[in-house]
Design an enzyme around this catalytic site. Structure first.
Site: not given
Length: 238
Positions: A166, A74, A47
């Site tokens: 995540d 992301h 990310s």
């Protein structure tokens, strides 16, 4: 960087089988799919700050490992991703944008869609597109869960720089299938939220900078048995 060997007080995991072997029906688990000529499938979650980590990882990756690499990040679905082009400048491995029905091949890199969910089933990638309003909050978890179910112990995951957590739940499912879990050394990560969350599970096999990961992955897939001892940096004491 030399790190202390992980002291794990949890129960000993089940003995692992050789890479590429099929799980017996007596396990009571879904039998992982066979992907010819692919030694392992590596799901890579990144990310914020992940581009630098991904470039460092693939810059050091040999081109003949037999592994397939799927990158999930992301990204806002309203923005075009430049990641495929940027990684293609870093590695000699073929870099492709993931598309539904695409059968994975060894020594290829696949990039997940911005804002969409990517999964794997039957050795093939599948995309579920989402608009900005309904973009998935945890696309890395979503993919890693499907990877664990589809590849079993031939699944591996790498958690790189990023905020939040995540990838943590997906990593746990990878480990439940006796797969491999790696996390970026938080000291080398631009954002350490995702690596720290993964490490906090106590399930990560190796914690290291991205440049050191290719060597450990190669050692893992080329070991006579996945249950054989592996050298290299182990996870630090939590």
């Amino acid at each position: 960087m030399q790190e202390e060997e992980k002291k794990n007080g949890e129960q000993t995991p089940a003995k692992r089988r050789p890479v590429g072997s099929k799980q017996e029906q007596s396990d009571g688990l879904d039998q992982p799919v066979s992907v010819p000529d692919v030694s392992a499938v590596v799901g890579i979650g990144a990310s914020a700050g992940g581009l630098e980590a991904l470039e460092e990882l693939f810059r050091s990756m040999p081109t003949d490992t037999g592994m397939a690499f799927i990158v999930v990040t992301h990204l806002n679905p309203s923005h075009k991703s430049l990641l495929p082009e940027l990684l293609a400048k870093t590695t000699e491995l073929p870099v492709e944008i993931a598309s539904s029905g695409l059968k994975i091949k060894a020594d290829h890199v696949y990039i997940g869609p911005p804002g969409g969910q990517l999964s794997i089933e039957g050795g093939k990638l599948h995309r579920l597109e989402k608009d900005a309003e309904h973009a998935p909050r945890m696309p890395i978890n979503y993919f890693l869960r499907s990877l664990a179910k589809d590849l079993g112990e031939r699944a591996a995951c790498v958690i790189l720089s990023g905020t939040g957590d995540d990838g943590t739940l997906g990593l746990q499912e990878i480990k439940a299938q006796a797969g491999l879990a790696m996390a970026q050394d938080p000291q080398s990560a631009k954002y350490d939220g995702m690596p720290n969350s993964a490490i906090a599970t106590g399930l990560v096999d190796f914690v290291m900078p991205p440049a050191a990961m290719p060597g450990q992955l190669v050692e893992y897939v080329r070991a006579p048995s996945l249950g054989a001892p592996l050298s290299g940096e182990s996870a630090p004491v939590i």
